[in-house]
Scaffold this active site. Structure first.
Site, PDB file in Angstrom:
ATOM      1  CD  GLN A 171       7.945  -7.142   3.834  1.00 33.30           C
ATOM      2  OE1 GLN A 171       6.905  -7.838   3.373  1.00 33.30           O
ATOM      3  NE2 GLN A 171       8.291  -6.096   3.383  1.00 33.30           N
TER       4      GLN A 171
ATOM      5  CE  LYS B 299      14.627  -4.785 -14.003  1.00 30.84           C
ATOM      6  NZ  LYS B 299      15.210  -4.438 -15.490  1.00 30.84           N
TER       7      LYS B 299
ATOM      8  N   GLY C 178       0.671  -1.082  -0.094  1.00 35.82           N
ATOM      9  CA  GLY C 178       0.042   0.163  -0.019  1.00 35.82           C
ATOM     10  C   GLY C 178       0.821   1.242  -0.064  1.00 35.82           C
TER      11      GLY C 178
ATOM     12  CG  HIS D 164       3.346   1.224  -5.505  1.00 32.26           C
ATOM     13  ND1 HIS D 164       3.551   2.093  -4.331  1.00 32.26           N
ATOM     14  CD2 HIS D 164       3.717  -0.019  -4.878  1.00 32.26           C
ATOM     15  CE1 HIS D 164       4.130   1.581  -3.507  1.00 32.26           C
ATOM     16  NE2 HIS D 164       4.463   0.329  -3.720  1.00 32.26           N
TER      17      HIS D 164
ATOM     18  CD  GLN E 164      10.806  -7.061  -2.180  1.00 27.97           C
ATOM     19  OE1 GLN E 164      10.706  -7.006  -0.963  1.00 27.97           O
ATOM     20  NE2 GLN E 164       9.811  -6.446  -3.011  1.00 27.97           N
TER      21      GLN E 164
HETATM   22  O1  PAF Z   1       8.199  -4.623  -1.720  1.00 34.33           O
HETATM   23  C1  PAF Z   1       7.242  -4.607  -1.161  1.00 34.33           C
HETATM   24  O2  PAF Z   1       6.309  -3.821  -0.992  1.00 34.33           O
HETATM   25  C2  PAF Z   1       6.881  -5.948  -0.126  1.00 34.33           C
HETATM   26  O3  PAF Z   1       8.227  -6.306   0.286  1.00 34.33           O
HETATM   27  C3  PAF Z   1       6.251  -7.187  -0.823  1.00 34.33           C
HETATM   28  C4  PAF Z   1       7.072  -7.672  -1.898  1.00 34.33           C
HETATM   29  C5  PAF Z   1       4.969  -6.459  -1.186  1.00 34.33           C
HETATM   30  C6  PAF Z   1       5.909  -8.119   0.193  1.00 34.33           C
HETATM   31  O4  PAF Z   1       5.418  -7.637   1.463  1.00 34.33           O
END
Ligand code: PAF
Length: 287
Positions: free
Chosen positions: A62, A149, A29, A35, A154
């Site tokens: 996380q 990226k 969010g 996004h 990640q």
């Molecule tokens: O990059 C993010 O926003 C988060 O780490 C993800 C991939 C949605 C996992 O919670």
């Protein structure tokens, strides 16, 4: 009209009749232009007849610092309005109690690519990311999933997970979107004070200045690291500090002894308490 699903059974039901292919954009969010670029790439990928889904979930497992989780921006209604405007078909907004049962006992853990960078300074962070991403893949079963990226480690880890665990999803990395002054877009930017925001482009400037040394044929990691560090720290604000600055092989994510293959110069910095990350790739000149 975007369809909102708040639990696993309703999202599965909604997707059972949704047109294929399905693209998923996993997010926490606090959506920004970065996004929205992922959502547009998702639509491009599946076409007007396919389905674009977003997940919006501030994944508690996380977060390595409780205050970070507490302060993470939450803007759900604005996020949904932005998704609607982008023509997103479905938003999955689960709650943590359903995703994480009190007696859960399985986590996805990666043991090599997490040794450096954010993996080293945020213990457990990537276990949380990989676990939630795998759960989202299992729940929604998308044909493809799009990630920025900007979160370079990640993305490498998600690619590795999908490869090593044979997860049937195509992972698509989307280029980092930046402000005109170079600051990488991040949901965390809105938590910066005006003074910090004005200073923050120094991160990208420092990385780019160091990267440009490649034109001289430089191969010593120390030279790149020293250059980036001195740009980052010269005349820095009092509450600015480095979490890490590393030069790693772009594929193995391990520190390099000499620049002979593409490497990534990556940093995480604090404008206390806000933590920002950025990176740049350095490709050696072949003579
Ligand atoms: O990059 C993010 O926003 C988060 O780490 C993800 C991939 C949605 C996992 O919670």
């Amino acid at each position: 009209m975007i369809r909102r699903c708040h639990d696993v059974s309703s999202v599965r039901e909604a997707l059972s009749t949704a047109p294929c292919p399905l693209a998923l954009v996993p997010t926490m969010g606090a959506l920004h232009e970065g996004h929205l670029a992922l959502l547009r790439a998702a639509r491009e990928k599946v076409g007007p007849g396919g389905t674009v889904a977003i997940s919006i979930f501030v994944n508690p497992i996380q977060f390595d610092r409780p205050e970070d989780l507490l302060n993470y921006p939450k803007t759900l209604e604005n996020d949904l309005a932005a998704c609607e405007a982008e023509g997103v078909d479905l938003a999955f907004i689960p709650n943590a109690d359903e995703l994480y049962l009190p007696d859960r006992s399985i986590l996805v853990t990666e043991s090599l690519l997490t040794k450096h960078l954010c993996g080293a300074t945020r213990p457990g962070h990537f276990d949380g990311v990989l676990t939630v991403v795998l759960k989202l893949f299992n729940i929604l079963q998308p044909d493809c999933a799009i990630f920025g990226k900007k979160d370079f480690q990640q993305l490498a880890l998600i690619n590795r997970m999908v490869r090593d665990l044979d997860v049937p999803v195509e992972i698509i990395g989307h280029p980092t979107i930046r402000e005109p002054d170079g600051l990488a877009l991040s949901s965390r930017n809105r938590k910066l004070t005006p003074e910090h925001r004005a200073d923050a482009p120094r991160i990208q400037r420092a990385l780019s200045a160091a990267r440009d040394l490649v034109q001289t044929g430089e191969q010593s990691p120390a030279v790149y690291l020293d250059a980036a560090k001195s740009h980052l720290l010269s005349d820095a604000l009092a509450d600015f500090s480095l979490d890490y600055l590393e030069l790693v092989d772009s594929v193995s994510l391990q520190p390099i002894a000499k620049l002979t293959a593409p490497a990534t110069l990556a940093t995480a910095c604090f404008y206390h308490p806000v933590r920002l990350i950025d990176h740049t790739e350095i490709v050696p000149i072949v003579s």
